[in-house]
Design a protein around this motif. Structure first.
Motif, short mmCIF file in Angstrom:
data_model
loop_
_atom_site.label_atom_id
_atom_site.label_comp_id
_atom_site.label_asym_id
_atom_site.label_seq_id
_atom_site.Cartn_x
_atom_site.Cartn_y
_atom_site.Cartn_z
N GLN A 89 8.71 2.58 -13.53
CA GLN A 89 7.70 3.60 -13.25
C GLN A 89 6.66 3.07 -12.27
O GLN A 89 6.26 3.76 -11.31
CB GLN A 89 7.00 4.03 -14.55
CG GLN A 89 7.87 4.82 -15.49
CD GLN A 89 7.08 5.30 -16.71
OE1 GLN A 89 6.06 4.71 -17.07
NE2 GLN A 89 7.55 6.35 -17.34
N VAL A 90 6.21 1.85 -12.51
CA VAL A 90 5.20 1.26 -11.63
C VAL A 90 5.75 1.12 -10.22
O VAL A 90 5.06 1.41 -9.23
CB VAL A 90 4.75 -0.11 -12.18
CG1 VAL A 90 3.78 -0.79 -11.21
CG2 VAL A 90 4.10 0.05 -13.55
N GLU A 91 7.01 0.71 -10.12
CA GLU A 91 7.60 0.48 -8.79
C GLU A 91 7.70 1.76 -7.98
O GLU A 91 7.35 1.79 -6.80
CB GLU A 91 8.97 -0.16 -8.94
CG GLU A 91 8.92 -1.61 -9.42
CD GLU A 91 10.30 -2.24 -9.45
OE1 GLU A 91 11.12 -1.91 -8.57
OE2 GLU A 91 10.55 -3.06 -10.34
N ILE A 92 8.15 2.86 -8.59
CA ILE A 92 8.29 4.09 -7.79
C ILE A 92 6.92 4.70 -7.53
O ILE A 92 6.65 5.22 -6.43
CB ILE A 92 9.26 5.10 -8.45
CG1 ILE A 92 9.54 6.25 -7.48
CG2 ILE A 92 8.74 5.60 -9.78
CD1 ILE A 92 10.11 5.84 -6.12
N ALA A 93 6.01 4.65 -8.49
CA ALA A 93 4.67 5.20 -8.27
C ALA A 93 3.95 4.43 -7.18
O ALA A 93 3.25 5.02 -6.33
CB ALA A 93 3.86 5.19 -9.56
N SER A 94 4.11 3.10 -7.16
CA SER A 94 3.48 2.29 -6.12
C SER A 94 4.01 2.64 -4.74
O SER A 94 3.26 2.71 -3.76
CB SER A 94 3.71 0.80 -6.41
OG SER A 94 3.12 0.42 -7.63
N ARG A 95 5.31 2.88 -4.65
CA ARG A 95 5.90 3.23 -3.36
C ARG A 95 5.42 4.60 -2.89
O ARG A 95 5.06 4.79 -1.72
CB ARG A 95 7.43 3.21 -3.46
CG ARG A 95 8.02 1.79 -3.45
CD ARG A 95 9.46 1.81 -3.94
NE ARG A 95 10.14 0.53 -3.72
CZ ARG A 95 9.98 -0.54 -4.47
NH1 ARG A 95 9.13 -0.52 -5.50
NH2 ARG A 95 10.66 -1.66 -4.21
N LEU A 96 5.42 5.56 -3.80
CA LEU A 96 5.00 6.91 -3.40
C LEU A 96 3.55 6.93 -2.94
O LEU A 96 3.21 7.55 -1.92
CB LEU A 96 5.18 7.88 -4.58
CG LEU A 96 6.61 8.23 -4.96
CD1 LEU A 96 6.62 9.09 -6.22
CD2 LEU A 96 7.32 8.94 -3.82
N THR A 97 2.68 6.28 -3.69
CA THR A 97 1.26 6.31 -3.32
C THR A 97 0.97 5.45 -2.09
O THR A 97 -0.01 5.70 -1.39
CB THR A 97 0.39 5.87 -4.51
OG1 THR A 97 0.79 4.57 -4.96
CG2 THR A 97 0.52 6.85 -5.67
N ARG A 98 1.85 4.50 -1.80
CA ARG A 98 1.68 3.71 -0.57
C ARG A 98 1.91 4.56 0.68
O ARG A 98 1.20 4.40 1.68
CB ARG A 98 2.63 2.51 -0.58
CG ARG A 98 2.70 1.78 0.76
CD ARG A 98 3.41 0.44 0.66
NE ARG A 98 4.76 0.51 0.18
CZ ARG A 98 5.82 0.84 0.93
NH1 ARG A 98 5.65 1.15 2.22
NH2 ARG A 98 7.04 0.85 0.41
N VAL A 99 2.88 5.46 0.63
CA VAL A 99 3.17 6.26 1.82
C VAL A 99 2.43 7.59 1.83
O VAL A 99 2.39 8.27 2.86
CB VAL A 99 4.69 6.52 1.96
CG1 VAL A 99 5.42 5.20 2.13
CG2 VAL A 99 5.26 7.32 0.79
N ALA A 100 1.82 7.97 0.70
CA ALA A 100 1.06 9.21 0.66
C ALA A 100 -0.30 9.00 1.33
O ALA A 100 -0.96 8.00 1.09
CB ALA A 100 0.87 9.66 -0.78
N PRO A 101 -0.73 9.93 2.17
CA PRO A 101 -1.99 9.75 2.88
C PRO A 101 -3.20 10.17 2.05
O PRO A 101 -3.08 10.81 1.01
CB PRO A 101 -1.83 10.68 4.09
CG PRO A 101 -0.98 11.80 3.56
CD PRO A 101 -0.01 11.16 2.60
N GLY A 102 -4.37 9.77 2.51
CA GLY A 102 -5.63 10.37 2.08
C GLY A 102 -6.04 10.19 0.65
O GLY A 102 -6.58 11.11 0.03
N GLY A 103 -5.80 9.03 0.06
CA GLY A 103 -6.31 8.78 -1.29
C GLY A 103 -5.48 9.37 -2.41
O GLY A 103 -5.94 9.39 -3.56
N LEU A 104 -4.28 9.85 -2.12
CA LEU A 104 -3.39 10.33 -3.18
C LEU A 104 -2.76 9.12 -3.85
O LEU A 104 -1.62 8.75 -3.62
CB LEU A 104 -2.32 11.25 -2.58
CG LEU A 104 -2.84 12.53 -1.92
CD1 LEU A 104 -1.72 13.23 -1.14
CD2 LEU A 104 -3.42 13.47 -2.97
#
Length: 409
Positions: A89-104
């Motif tokens: 869970q941590v690994e996929i959430a970290s990846r998604l929030t890394r590429v999501a812009p603007g504080g998401l």
């Protein structure tokens, strides 16, 4: 499978699984690899809908298969939203929030897209203290009661009413109409940056920035439904990036899980903090399942490592050009070609849509129709599609149109 086994499987499906579409199924699928599906009678088909925008990295990618096997050997399920921190869970959430812009920077993991939509609606209401929603004509967001309430087509909503109240539908792309209905009671405006089931409709360049400004000015949240559009389908991680905006909440699923069921909605930590009061304001049993998360990590790394965002953009531009050439050759049948990346559509006369879809399947290529756009054919191959496979697709499309022109269909 021998012919008797094939027919037995079709009979069993018809007898024991709930039917929402009349008639027996035409294919029994036994394998899928890359862009190819194999039926029980040994025929091969090119999948040019990607399991409806799911197989962005292709079917059964070896790295996804290995990740699933490895995680399954560790554990398949524990308490996913309870007392434990789970590395997948941590690994996929970290990846998604890394590429999501603007504080998401925060993700809530679910099992499906419609579940993620439901969570986003709850989050918007809880955070704003408001009740209403604004959605768009031709929009589709799911089949559960909340997501159905904000999906446009009355044919699907009316049998299940009463649904959520205070939902306004306005024409997609019409900023003036949106400005007239977004008010002090609007919790959120929900929009597909590129409409999927509405026919792969790309708005004009002013629409998303203008909608962002309306929401900001009036205190409503902007929810981007990226269930179909994320993970490279439009040539970006998220299709809203094409307009340089940042929504308040982003919903994704489908291709996220690499072929396994996984959804998510992203927002800031501040917005998500409202789920802490009271604790357990939102919960799931299987959302963020570790095996699905492991598949998602592998799929994300394939998209990033093989530069499939650029591949989607480049191959999509070439495929669109070839579709436009085909339209020029068959102007009496194809009236429009549109889309972005490897997310394309053509418009045909509505009475010819399914005959052509079925003829293309007979010739070995799977395409599909759209829920909210009569006469539209969906074209969305995996992002790993090869040039030779694009050649086959165009050849089959032209042969099918020639069959219509010659009176054979």
């Amino acid at each position: 499978m021998d012919p008797d086994e094939v027919e037995s499987c079709k009979d069993g499906f018809f007898q024991h699984l709930a039917q929402t579409v009349p008639g027996r199924k035409e294919l029994v699928v036994t394998e899928a690899r890359g862009c190819t599906i194999k039926s029980a009678d040994g025929r091969l088909f090119l999948d040019f809908i990607s399991g409806i925008a799911v197989a962005n990295v292709g079917h059964s990618h070896p790295k996804v298969v290995q990740a699933v096997q490895d995680q399954m050997a560790r554990y398949a399920h524990v308490n996913v939203y309870g007392r434990f921190a789970l590395p997948p869970q941590v690994e996929i959430a970290s990846r998604l929030t890394r590429v999501a812009p603007g504080g998401l920077n925060t993700a809530y993991l679910t099992s499906t897209g419609t579940e993620a939509i439901e969570g986003s609606l709850k989050l918007a209401r809880k955070y704003t203290g408001r009740k209403g929603f604004v959605a768009f004509e031709r929009g589709f967001h799911g089949r559960t009661l909340g997501s159905l309430s904000i999906s446009w087509k009355a044919q699907y909503r009316e049998p299940f009413e009463p649904l959520l109240e205070n939902v306004d539908f306005v024409p997609f792309g019409d900023l003036d109409a949106a400005g007239e209905v977004v008010n002090h009671d609007t919790a959120a405006v929900i929009v597909e940056p590129i409409q999927g089931e509405g026919g792969v409709r790309v708005p004009n360049d002013d629409f998303l920035p203008g909608l962002r400004q309306i929401c900001t000015d009036r205190g409503a949240l902007l929810i981007a439904d990226e269930v179909q559009g994320a993970m490279g389908r439009a040539g970006k991680w998220f299709s809203f990036e094409l307009w340089d905006i940042v929504p308040d909440i982003v919903v994704l699923a489908k291709a996220l899980g690499g072929g396994l069921p996984l959804g998510a909605f992203l927002a800031t930590g501040e917005i998500f903090s409202t789920f802490l009061d009271p604790p357990l304001s939102h919960l799931t049993t299987f959302g963020g399942n570790p095996v699905s998360c492991a598949a998602a990590v592998a799929a994300f790394d394939i998209i990033e490592g093989e530069d499939l965002l650029a591949a989607s953009e480049e191959k999509g531009a070439e495929l669109k050009r070839r579709l436009e050439t085909t339209m020029a050759q068959f102007p009496e049948y194809i009236s429009d070609v549109r889309g972005q990346g490897l997310w394309l559509a053509i418009d045909l006369p509505p009475d010819l849509t399914m005959p052509i879809v079925k003829e293309m399947e007979r010739r070995g290529v799977i395409v599909g129709s759209m829920l909210n756009s009569d006469g539209t054919v969906r074209i969305a191959p995996p992002l790993v599609v090869a040039e030779a496979e694009l050649d086959v697709f165009i050849g089959v499309l032209r042969a099918s149109l020639l069959a219509v022109r010659s009176g054979k269909l």
